[in-house]
Design a protein around this motif. Structure first.
Motif, short mmCIF file in Angstrom:
data_model
loop_
_atom_site.label_atom_id
_atom_site.label_comp_id
_atom_site.label_asym_id
_atom_site.label_seq_id
_atom_site.Cartn_x
_atom_site.Cartn_y
_atom_site.Cartn_z
N TYR A 4 -71.39 18.31 30.33
CA TYR A 4 -70.90 19.47 31.09
C TYR A 4 -71.98 20.55 31.23
N LYS A 5 -72.80 20.71 30.21
CA LYS A 5 -73.87 21.70 30.32
C LYS A 5 -74.86 21.32 31.41
N TRP A 6 -75.24 20.06 31.49
CA TRP A 6 -76.16 19.63 32.52
C TRP A 6 -75.54 19.70 33.90
N ILE A 7 -74.25 19.45 34.01
CA ILE A 7 -73.59 19.58 35.31
C ILE A 7 -73.62 21.04 35.76
N ALA A 8 -73.41 21.96 34.83
CA ALA A 8 -73.45 23.38 35.17
C ALA A 8 -74.85 23.79 35.61
N VAL A 9 -75.88 23.29 34.93
CA VAL A 9 -77.26 23.61 35.31
C VAL A 9 -77.55 23.08 36.71
N ALA A 10 -77.11 21.86 36.98
CA ALA A 10 -77.36 21.27 38.30
C ALA A 10 -76.65 22.08 39.39
N ALA A 11 -75.44 22.56 39.13
CA ALA A 11 -74.71 23.35 40.12
C ALA A 11 -75.44 24.66 40.41
N VAL A 12 -75.97 25.29 39.39
CA VAL A 12 -76.70 26.54 39.59
C VAL A 12 -77.96 26.29 40.41
N VAL A 13 -78.67 25.21 40.13
CA VAL A 13 -79.89 24.89 40.89
C VAL A 13 -79.55 24.66 42.35
N VAL A 14 -78.47 23.95 42.62
CA VAL A 14 -78.07 23.70 44.01
C VAL A 14 -77.74 25.01 44.71
N LEU A 15 -77.04 25.90 44.06
CA LEU A 15 -76.72 27.20 44.67
C LEU A 15 -77.98 28.02 44.97
N ILE A 16 -78.91 28.03 44.03
CA ILE A 16 -80.13 28.80 44.23
C ILE A 16 -80.93 28.23 45.40
N LEU A 17 -81.04 26.90 45.45
CA LEU A 17 -81.76 26.29 46.57
C LEU A 17 -81.05 26.55 47.89
N GLY A 18 -79.73 26.57 47.87
CA GLY A 18 -78.98 26.85 49.10
C GLY A 18 -79.23 28.26 49.60
N VAL A 19 -79.30 29.21 48.70
CA VAL A 19 -79.57 30.58 49.10
C VAL A 19 -81.02 30.73 49.56
N TYR A 20 -81.94 30.08 48.89
CA TYR A 20 -83.35 30.21 49.23
C TYR A 20 -83.68 29.58 50.59
N PHE A 21 -83.13 28.40 50.85
CA PHE A 21 -83.44 27.71 52.10
C PHE A 21 -82.40 27.95 53.19
N LYS A 22 -81.66 29.04 53.07
CA LYS A 22 -80.63 29.36 54.06
C LYS A 22 -81.28 29.56 55.42
N GLU A 23 -80.64 28.99 56.45
CA GLU A 23 -81.17 29.14 57.80
C GLU A 23 -80.98 30.59 58.24
N PRO A 24 -81.89 31.07 59.06
CA PRO A 24 -81.75 32.46 59.53
C PRO A 24 -80.47 32.62 60.35
N ALA A 25 -79.89 33.78 60.23
CA ALA A 25 -78.64 34.07 60.94
C ALA A 25 -78.88 34.12 62.44
N VAL A 26 -77.82 33.84 63.19
CA VAL A 26 -77.91 33.90 64.65
C VAL A 26 -78.14 35.35 65.05
N SER A 27 -79.01 35.52 66.02
CA SER A 27 -79.42 36.88 66.39
C SER A 27 -78.25 37.71 66.89
N SER A 28 -77.38 37.11 67.67
CA SER A 28 -76.24 37.89 68.13
C SER A 28 -75.02 37.00 68.25
N TYR A 29 -73.90 37.50 67.83
CA TYR A 29 -72.66 36.75 67.88
C TYR A 29 -72.19 36.55 69.32
N GLU A 30 -72.45 37.48 70.16
CA GLU A 30 -71.97 37.42 71.53
C GLU A 30 -72.56 36.23 72.29
N GLU A 31 -73.72 35.76 71.86
CA GLU A 31 -74.36 34.64 72.54
C GLU A 31 -73.48 33.38 72.47
N TYR A 32 -72.76 33.22 71.36
CA TYR A 32 -71.94 32.04 71.18
C TYR A 32 -70.44 32.33 71.28
#
Length: 166
Positions: free
Chosen positions: A76-104
């Motif tokens: 369970y400890k290793w599963i928790a560590v893996a979940a934290v790593v996935v979250l951090i990578l998700g935040v770090y490699f997040k795609e840039p937000a769409v410039s304007s909502y009205e476009e879509y």
């Protein structure tokens, strides 16, 4: 005489009415090399019972539950560590937000007439497929007519039961 008693015991055995002593007699009889020819089919069954009675479980059983719990907590400890790593990578490699909502906001069509034409084309296609499905279901009307005629058969049956007083 022995053969008659064995046959009677077999009949009781098949009905589930034998005692343990009687079953032991059957096992002893079928463990012999010479068995009546018409009773040969019972021999493998009773020899299986004798052999399976001697089988023993030899695999060791782990009875130390503390070591098992320690492994569980470790996993369970290793599963928790893996979940934290996935979250951090998700935040770090997040795609840039769409410039304007009205476009879509209104879809991919800038011209409302193009959007209307595309919607009508799609609705016509859906209507065609729906009509094909309905045409295959039209046979159910014939089935309904057949069931109505079966209703008349019930009336005939009730009339004949009155006549013959069933």
């Amino acid at each position: 005489m022995v053969l008659n008693s064995i046959e009677k015991l077999l009949e009781k055995y098949e009905n589930g009415e034998t005692s343990l002593k009687e079953e032991e007699q059957l096992k002893n009889y079928f463990s012999q090399e010479t068995v009546a020819p018409h009773l040969e089919m019972y021999k493998p069954m009773f020899t299986y019972f004798s052999v399976s009675k001697q089988e023993q479980f030899t695999k060791p059983l782990p009875l130390n539950f503390d070591s098992y719990r320690g492994k569980k907590v470790f996993i369970y400890k290793w599963i928790a560590v893996a979940a934290v790593v996935v979250l951090i990578l998700g935040v770090y490699f997040k795609e840039p937000a769409v410039s304007s909502y009205e476009e879509y906001a209104y879809g991919t069509y800038n011209n409302p007439e193009d959007a209307l034409n595309e919607v009508t084309k799609q609705l016509v296609m859906i209507s065609n497929h729906f009509n094909k499905g309905i045409s295959t279901v039209n046979y159910l009307e014939e089935v309904n007519k057949g069931t109505e005629t079966l209703g008349y058969l019930n009336e005939i049956e009730s009339a004949t039961s009155i006549i013959f007083k069933k």
